[in-house]
Write an enzyme that holds these catalytic residues in place. Sequence first.
Site, PDB file in Angstrom:
ATOM      1  N   THR A   1       0.813  -1.214   0.000  1.00 42.29           N
ATOM      2  CA  THR A   1       0.000   0.000   0.000  1.00 42.29           C
ATOM      3  C   THR A   1       0.847   1.265   0.000  1.00 42.29           C
ATOM      4  O   THR A   1       0.345   2.339  -0.248  1.00 42.29           O
ATOM      5  CB  THR A   1      -0.929   0.047   1.240  1.00 42.29           C
ATOM      6  OG1 THR A   1      -0.124  -0.009   2.427  1.00 42.29           O
ATOM      7  CG2 THR A   1      -1.911  -1.110   1.245  1.00 42.29           C
TER       8      THR A   1
ATOM      9  N   GLU B   1      -2.229  -7.209  10.620  1.00 41.81           N
ATOM     10  CA  GLU B   1      -3.374  -7.740  11.361  1.00 41.81           C
ATOM     11  C   GLU B   1      -3.509  -9.239  11.060  1.00 41.81           C
ATOM     12  O   GLU B   1      -4.168  -9.977  11.772  1.00 41.81           O
ATOM     13  CB  GLU B   1      -4.652  -6.985  11.000  1.00 41.81           C
ATOM     14  CG  GLU B   1      -4.866  -5.703  11.809  1.00 41.81           C
ATOM     15  CD  GLU B   1      -3.741  -4.675  11.662  1.00 41.81           C
ATOM     16  OE1 GLU B   1      -3.388  -4.348  10.511  1.00 41.81           O
ATOM     17  OE2 GLU B   1      -3.202  -4.227  12.681  1.00 41.81           O
TER      18      GLU B   1
ATOM     19  N   THR C   1       5.061  -4.816  10.173  1.00 43.93           N
ATOM     20  CA  THR C   1       5.041  -4.537   8.738  1.00 43.93           C
ATOM     21  C   THR C   1       5.417  -3.079   8.468  1.00 43.93           C
ATOM     22  O   THR C   1       5.427  -2.242   9.363  1.00 43.93           O
ATOM     23  CB  THR C   1       3.666  -4.871   8.130  1.00 43.93           C
ATOM     24  OG1 THR C   1       2.658  -4.307   8.945  1.00 43.93           O
ATOM     25  CG2 THR C   1       3.481  -6.371   8.051  1.00 43.93           C
TER      26      THR C   1
ATOM     27  N   ASP D   1      -1.717  -1.597  18.932  1.00 42.56           N
ATOM     28  CA  ASP D   1      -1.674  -1.341  17.487  1.00 42.56           C
ATOM     29  C   ASP D   1      -0.977  -0.016  17.189  1.00 42.56           C
ATOM     30  O   ASP D   1      -1.350   0.700  16.284  1.00 42.56           O
ATOM     31  CB  ASP D   1      -3.088  -1.347  16.881  1.00 42.56           C
ATOM     32  CG  ASP D   1      -3.073  -1.287  15.357  1.00 42.56           C
ATOM     33  OD1 ASP D   1      -2.135  -1.848  14.756  1.00 42.56           O
ATOM     34  OD2 ASP D   1      -3.979  -0.679  14.777  1.00 42.56           O
TER      35      ASP D   1
ATOM     36  N   ASN E   1      -1.715   9.299  11.582  1.00 44.54           N
ATOM     37  CA  ASN E   1      -1.633   8.070  10.807  1.00 44.54           C
ATOM     38  C   ASN E   1      -0.852   8.374   9.526  1.00 44.54           C
ATOM     39  O   ASN E   1       0.258   8.891   9.624  1.00 44.54           O
ATOM     40  CB  ASN E   1      -3.063   7.547  10.586  1.00 44.54           C
ATOM     41  CG  ASN E   1      -3.133   6.094  10.198  1.00 44.54           C
ATOM     42  OD1 ASN E   1      -2.631   5.700   9.164  1.00 44.54           O
ATOM     43  ND2 ASN E   1      -3.771   5.270  11.021  1.00 44.54           N
ATOM     44  N   TRP E   2      -1.376   8.130   8.354  1.00 45.61           N
ATOM     45  CA  TRP E   2      -0.552   8.300   7.137  1.00 45.61           C
ATOM     46  C   TRP E   2      -0.654   9.693   6.530  1.00 45.61           C
ATOM     47  O   TRP E   2       0.135  10.020   5.636  1.00 45.61           O
ATOM     48  CB  TRP E   2      -0.920   7.256   6.089  1.00 45.61           C
ATOM     49  CG  TRP E   2      -2.296   7.442   5.525  1.00 45.61           C
ATOM     50  CD1 TRP E   2      -3.436   6.828   5.961  1.00 45.61           C
ATOM     51  CD2 TRP E   2      -2.691   8.322   4.470  1.00 45.61           C
ATOM     52  NE1 TRP E   2      -4.507   7.277   5.237  1.00 45.61           N
ATOM     53  CE2 TRP E   2      -4.084   8.191   4.314  1.00 45.61           C
ATOM     54  CE3 TRP E   2      -2.009   9.210   3.636  1.00 45.61           C
ATOM     55  CZ2 TRP E   2      -4.812   8.909   3.364  1.00 45.61           C
ATOM     56  CZ3 TRP E   2      -2.733   9.936   2.688  1.00 45.61           C
ATOM     57  CH2 TRP E   2      -4.115   9.780   2.558  1.00 45.61           C
TER      58      TRP E   2
HETATM   59 CA    CA Z   1      -1.690  -1.979  12.516  1.00 44.83          CA
END
Ligand code: CA
Length: 668
Positions: A184, A202, A258, A324, A411-412
Amino acid sequence: MKLRKLALCTSAAGLLLWAWVAPGQQPRRVDDTALKNAGKTGEEWLSYGLTPGETRYSPLNQINATNASRLGLNWLYEIGPGGGNQEGTLLMSNGTLFGITNWSVVYAVDARTGKEKWRWDPEVNQATVRPKMCCGIVNRGIAMYEGNIIAPSNDGRLFALNMETGKPVWETRVAYSQDSYTLTMAPRIAKGKVIIGVAGAEFPVRGYFEAHDAKTGAFAWRTYTVPGDPSKPPENEDMRRAAATWSTEGMKMGGGGTVWDGMAYDPEADLFYVGTGNAGPWTQDARQQGKDKENLYAASILAVKPDTGKLAWYFQMVPGDEWDFDSVQQLLLADVVIKGQPRKVIMQANKNGFYYVIDRVTGKFISGQPFAQVTWARGLNEETGKPIINEESYYHTQSIPIAPGPGGAHNWSPMSFNPATGLVYLPASPGGSFNYSSDPNFKYQEGRQNMGIAFGGFGGGGRAAAGDAAALAGTAPAAPSKPLPAPPAIGPTPPEGNGRGGVLLAWDVVNQKERWRAQGGGGIGGGTVTTAGNLVLQVIPDGRLVAYTADKGDKVLEIQTGLRGGMGPPITYMLDGKQYVALAGGSGALPAFGPPPGAAGAGGRGPGPGPGPGAPPAAGAPAGPAPAAAGGAGFPPPTTQVTPKLLVFVLDGKAQLPAAAAAAPPAQ
Ligand code: CA
């Protein structure tokens, strides 16, 4: 190289081709020097973060704080059908704009006219790949090198396409979606290599990133982020050290770690930086370990040698992660003066709510402060940067609200750093939290999402996250019990409105303080670029393009683009003496959530790098109908959002924006 040969060619055909390739002027070559210097003029946008240090700072100033209100649409281009968010950063070189859609379709558009030059579809098998994408069908970008566009496809392949024709030059494979890996992130270029990592933590996977020769695609090296099969000897000393920090059970289940977003490169230090994701499964209970296990090198920044992938240093943000707290967020390199000393730093606004400043040559911690509400830790050790974790944050079967939640305080969504103001412009979700508890019925399942947490009932994710996760699991996990009281909070007070509103933070990186904030945006979706025009341009996930003065945060522009969701970050560039701002967005027809009945995998969106609680639902994952209830009984039909488009803005642009009336209301 090819152009030089053509220029020297004396045949008539060669000269004709030369004339066709370069009417008037020689196309600028995208090589290591060009990539290194791209940020110096800002004329072109050649790599994901504009500079190897990923600052997203443009020295352009034709569009500036005094005239940004005159920005209007120049032209638009229909990207394709969509079916996910357009998270990709566009690239621009030699008068052509390049982009990638959520399903990995690469397109090239004439930046002067908006006319398509070519498009190329890797024809991903959507039915088999969709269930392996935890958190939305997305691609965050492409790279550019020596006449080629280098593009990942979600299913694990990596391609080089000729920039002029779009025809494949080479193809290789990084991972297989059958092994629960997906791609991604945007690939990056360093020293003639293309470097990319895998998503999927996940699922029971072992994270890694790898390098290929950017000209030929030949495999160069792979670096794992967590140890492998405990029945086999570790591959090297780094993995031996890592294995000592894991339980055998944790290693058997993949380990996670990851690599799906942040990378940066410092050519002078000869170091390449990589952020690593959460430990998997999420819970320490599922990994059958205590809090003494650090789980190296999950939730860390790794600095490696670009020639070999060998580890030079590591800094682990979250030892023993069970929240997470992927630490893959943007890695931003800057040179700043701290306490009178010039420092070469690497910075990250982590999912976990802390803004980290680290010496990028040595890996030594410099400072870290919360930019969001944080309850999992009381702060960071001033010397080591290790979190001082609240004892009660180590949850078991009784649930406890922890901030931030799995969506993260950031986040991103790309941030940007303006050297003139010393501020980072950070799209944040500062008020999120989640009721974590471990599932007492957890059983490891091959090839499926194995998070080990309980969902539903008192689960803090709200209906969407809880329902998704239940639908994702092969068997519905147990519902958590009534939550324990929240641990004490540190960091800024969450914004109004149930803590779910996103904000743009202007963060003083030297003093680790917020200087100003503006409503709108969040850790997922859109993003920012800052310029020498004292400007911050921000794309907000609900479809708006806004601009603020970089020093004070006065709003100088607000346009509802009409795209209404699925937004990617903006870029800016110069062409024929004019400065432009380009962005892509729109989701198109969104698939139903949840796996098809009887499917072995999982589908739709889970609480991983997707929106998660606390982030606006429209931001990180398809904004669609409410997902199936626990057990995954129902699968609503696709819903139609605005068809994805590439929009280019210029001062006094007069083209018509996508009709707002035809657009679906902003997803909420
Ligand atoms: Ca994650």
